[in-house]
Design a protein around this motif. Structure first.
Motif, PDB file in Angstrom:
ATOM      1  N   SER A 157       0.841  -1.201   0.000  1.00 55.62           N
ATOM      2  CA  SER A 157       0.000   0.000   0.000  1.00 55.62           C
ATOM      3  C   SER A 157       0.873   1.246   0.000  1.00 55.62           C
ATOM      4  CB  SER A 157      -0.894   0.020   1.247  1.00 55.62           C
ATOM      5  OG  SER A 157      -1.648  -1.161   1.330  1.00 55.62           O
ATOM      6  N   VAL A 158       0.570   2.170  -0.924  1.00 58.06           N
ATOM      7  CA  VAL A 158       1.338   3.393  -1.067  1.00 58.06           C
ATOM      8  C   VAL A 158       0.374   4.575  -1.078  1.00 58.06           C
ATOM      9  CG1 VAL A 158       2.924   4.677  -2.563  1.00 58.06           C
ATOM     10  CG2 VAL A 158       3.132   2.180  -2.373  1.00 58.06           C
ATOM     11  N   SER A 159       0.584   5.529  -0.192  1.00 53.29           N
ATOM     12  CA  SER A 159      -0.278   6.709  -0.157  1.00 53.29           C
ATOM     13  C   SER A 159      -0.010   7.566  -1.388  1.00 53.29           C
ATOM     14  CB  SER A 159      -0.034   7.512   1.117  1.00 53.29           C
ATOM     15  OG  SER A 159       1.295   7.989   1.158  1.00 53.29           O
ATOM     16  N   GLN A 160      -1.095   8.141  -1.951  1.00 51.56           N
ATOM     17  CA  GLN A 160      -0.925   8.961  -3.145  1.00 51.56           C
ATOM     18  C   GLN A 160      -2.059   9.981  -3.232  1.00 51.56           C
ATOM     19  OE1 GLN A 160      -0.099   6.822  -6.735  1.00 51.56           O
ATOM     20  NE2 GLN A 160       0.053   8.672  -7.932  1.00 51.56           N
ATOM     21  N   PHE A 161      -1.807  11.172  -2.679  1.00 53.97           N
ATOM     22  CA  PHE A 161      -2.830  12.220  -2.680  1.00 53.97           C
ATOM     23  C   PHE A 161      -3.190  12.687  -4.082  1.00 53.97           C
ATOM     24  CE2 PHE A 161       0.831  14.949  -2.997  1.00 53.97           C
ATOM     25  CZ  PHE A 161       0.377  16.083  -3.662  1.00 53.97           C
ATOM     26  N   THR A 162      -2.301  12.465  -5.055  1.00 52.86           N
ATOM     27  CA  THR A 162      -2.571  12.942  -6.407  1.00 52.86           C
ATOM     28  C   THR A 162      -3.745  12.231  -7.068  1.00 52.86           C
ATOM     29  OG1 THR A 162      -0.913  11.466  -7.366  1.00 52.86           O
ATOM     30  CG2 THR A 162      -0.192  13.709  -6.775  1.00 52.86           C
ATOM     31  N   LEU A 163      -4.243  11.156  -6.478  1.00 51.04           N
ATOM     32  CA  LEU A 163      -5.440  10.510  -7.011  1.00 51.04           C
ATOM     33  C   LEU A 163      -6.645  11.438  -6.940  1.00 51.04           C
ATOM     34  CD1 LEU A 163      -5.186   6.859  -5.636  1.00 51.04           C
ATOM     35  CD2 LEU A 163      -4.572   7.729  -7.894  1.00 51.04           C
ATOM     36  N   TYR A 164      -6.562  12.456  -6.087  1.00 53.11           N
ATOM     37  CA  TYR A 164      -7.632  13.433  -5.986  1.00 53.11           C
ATOM     38  C   TYR A 164      -7.342  14.701  -6.790  1.00 53.11           C
ATOM     39  CZ  TYR A 164     -10.613  10.804  -2.940  1.00 53.11           C
ATOM     40  OH  TYR A 164     -11.476   9.851  -2.459  1.00 53.11           O
ATOM     41  N   GLY A 165      -6.395  14.640  -7.693  1.00 58.42           N
ATOM     42  CA  GLY A 165      -6.109  15.779  -8.556  1.00 58.42           C
ATOM     43  C   GLY A 165      -7.235  15.987  -9.559  1.00 58.42           C
ATOM     44  N   ASP A 166      -7.707  17.198  -9.667  1.00 57.39           N
ATOM     45  CA  ASP A 166      -8.768  17.552 -10.607  1.00 57.39           C
ATOM     46  C   ASP A 166      -8.137  18.317 -11.765  1.00 57.39           C
ATOM     47  OD1 ASP A 166     -10.965  18.459 -12.004  1.00 57.39           O
ATOM     48  OD2 ASP A 166     -11.925  19.417 -10.286  1.00 57.39           O
ATOM     49  N   CYS A 167      -8.218  17.745 -12.949  1.00 58.47           N
ATOM     50  CA  CYS A 167      -7.605  18.342 -14.141  1.00 58.47           C
ATOM     51  C   CYS A 167      -8.647  18.925 -15.087  1.00 58.47           C
ATOM     52  CB  CYS A 167      -6.773  17.288 -14.870  1.00 58.47           C
ATOM     53  SG  CYS A 167      -5.450  16.610 -13.872  1.00 58.47           S
ATOM     54  N   ALA A 168      -9.861  19.173 -14.598  1.00 52.30           N
ATOM     55  CA  ALA A 168     -10.949  19.642 -15.454  1.00 52.30           C
ATOM     56  C   ALA A 168     -10.681  21.034 -16.028  1.00 52.30           C
ATOM     57  CB  ALA A 168     -12.268  19.634 -14.685  1.00 52.30           C
ATOM     58  N   LYS A 169     -10.058  21.892 -15.247  1.00 49.81           N
ATOM     59  CA  LYS A 169      -9.802  23.265 -15.696  1.00 49.81           C
ATOM     60  C   LYS A 169      -8.300  23.484 -15.830  1.00 49.81           C
ATOM     61  CE  LYS A 169     -13.863  25.186 -13.459  1.00 49.81           C
ATOM     62  NZ  LYS A 169     -14.353  26.122 -12.452  1.00 49.81           N
ATOM     63  N   GLY A 170      -7.909  23.991 -16.956  1.00 55.31           N
ATOM     64  CA  GLY A 170      -6.503  24.317 -17.157  1.00 55.31           C
ATOM     65  C   GLY A 170      -5.622  23.090 -17.241  1.00 55.31           C
ATOM     66  N   ASN A 171      -4.327  23.305 -17.065  1.00 55.68           N
ATOM     67  CA  ASN A 171      -3.345  22.234 -17.186  1.00 55.68           C
ATOM     68  C   ASN A 171      -2.651  21.891 -15.877  1.00 55.68           C
ATOM     69  OD1 ASN A 171      -3.703  21.869 -19.993  1.00 55.68           O
ATOM     70  ND2 ASN A 171      -2.557  23.747 -20.339  1.00 55.68           N
ATOM     71  N   ARG A 172      -2.976  22.628 -14.831  1.00 57.50           N
ATOM     72  CA  ARG A 172      -2.377  22.362 -13.525  1.00 57.50           C
ATOM     73  C   ARG A 172      -3.449  21.762 -12.620  1.00 57.50           C
ATOM     74  NH1 ARG A 172       0.655  26.610  -9.503  1.00 57.50           N
ATOM     75  NH2 ARG A 172       1.485  25.013  -8.141  1.00 57.50           N
ATOM     76  N   PRO A 173      -3.210  20.551 -12.093  1.00 60.14           N
ATOM     77  CA  PRO A 173      -4.228  19.905 -11.262  1.00 60.14           C
ATOM     78  C   PRO A 173      -4.519  20.692  -9.986  1.00 60.14           C
ATOM     79  CG  PRO A 173      -2.423  18.392 -11.759  1.00 60.14           C
ATOM     80  CD  PRO A 173      -2.010  19.733 -12.239  1.00 60.14           C
ATOM     81  N   SER A 174      -5.771  20.637  -9.582  1.00 61.97           N
ATOM     82  CA  SER A 174      -6.188  21.183  -8.287  1.00 61.97           C
ATOM     83  C   SER A 174      -6.348  20.017  -7.325  1.00 61.97           C
ATOM     84  CB  SER A 174      -7.527  21.912  -8.444  1.00 61.97           C
ATOM     85  OG  SER A 174      -8.082  22.180  -7.171  1.00 61.97           O
TER      86      SER A 174
END
Length: 151
Positions: A75-92
């Motif tokens: 198991s590896v923690s990965q907060f980037t799974l909650y990255g939202d790429c809907a707007k622009g090119n930089r994930p929120s």
């Protein structure tokens, strides 16, 4: 919570060039925690992980779980799974849990797996990790606690 579950022949994780955890055949699980998640989500997903029937039986059908084959879970923690790429090119990452909550619920997930009989193989929360894996299949699933039935 959101998981990326990969069936692997082997997987390992290293921090600062040092391998800190590894498994043979089993599951590599990337685990993301959202700000609305609870301990119940962690426990639900641990049971789901342990019982997913994604390993082949003697007839070649995906009919066996990691529990059935005696495999490992990394198991590896990965907060980037909650990255939202809907707007622009930089994930929120606004939907990702704050680090304190993320670590608490990631640990709850790992502890729930341990109660189910698995050795707690993990990365290091918040660290820059290098994950190495040999994907088997490949079989990769997205598993979420959203929409689960309540305990």
């Amino acid at each position: 919570m959101k998981l990326i579950v990969q069936r692997v022949k082997r997987a390992s994780v290293a921090v600062d060039g040092v391998r800190i955890s590894e498994i043979g055949p089993g599951l590599l699980v990337l685990c993301g925690v959202g700000h609305d998640d609870t301990v119940h989500d962690a426990r639900f997903l641990a049971k789901k992980t342990a019982n997913l029937r994604i390993f082949e039986d003697d007839a070649g059908k995906m009919n066996r779980s990691v529990t059935d084959i005696g495999g490992g879970i990394l198991s590896v923690s990965q907060f980037t799974l909650y990255g939202d790429c809907a707007k622009g090119n930089r994930p929120s990452f606004i939907r990702a849990a704050r680090p304190e909550q993320g670590e608490e619920l990631f640990n709850a997930y790992v502890q729930a797996l341990e109660k189910l009989g698995f050795v707690p193989n993990t990365g290091k929360f918040g660290a820059d990790m290098k994950v190495d894996l040999l994907n088997d299949g490949p079989v990769t699933l997205i598993v979420e606690s959203t929409g689960r039935t309540k305990d």
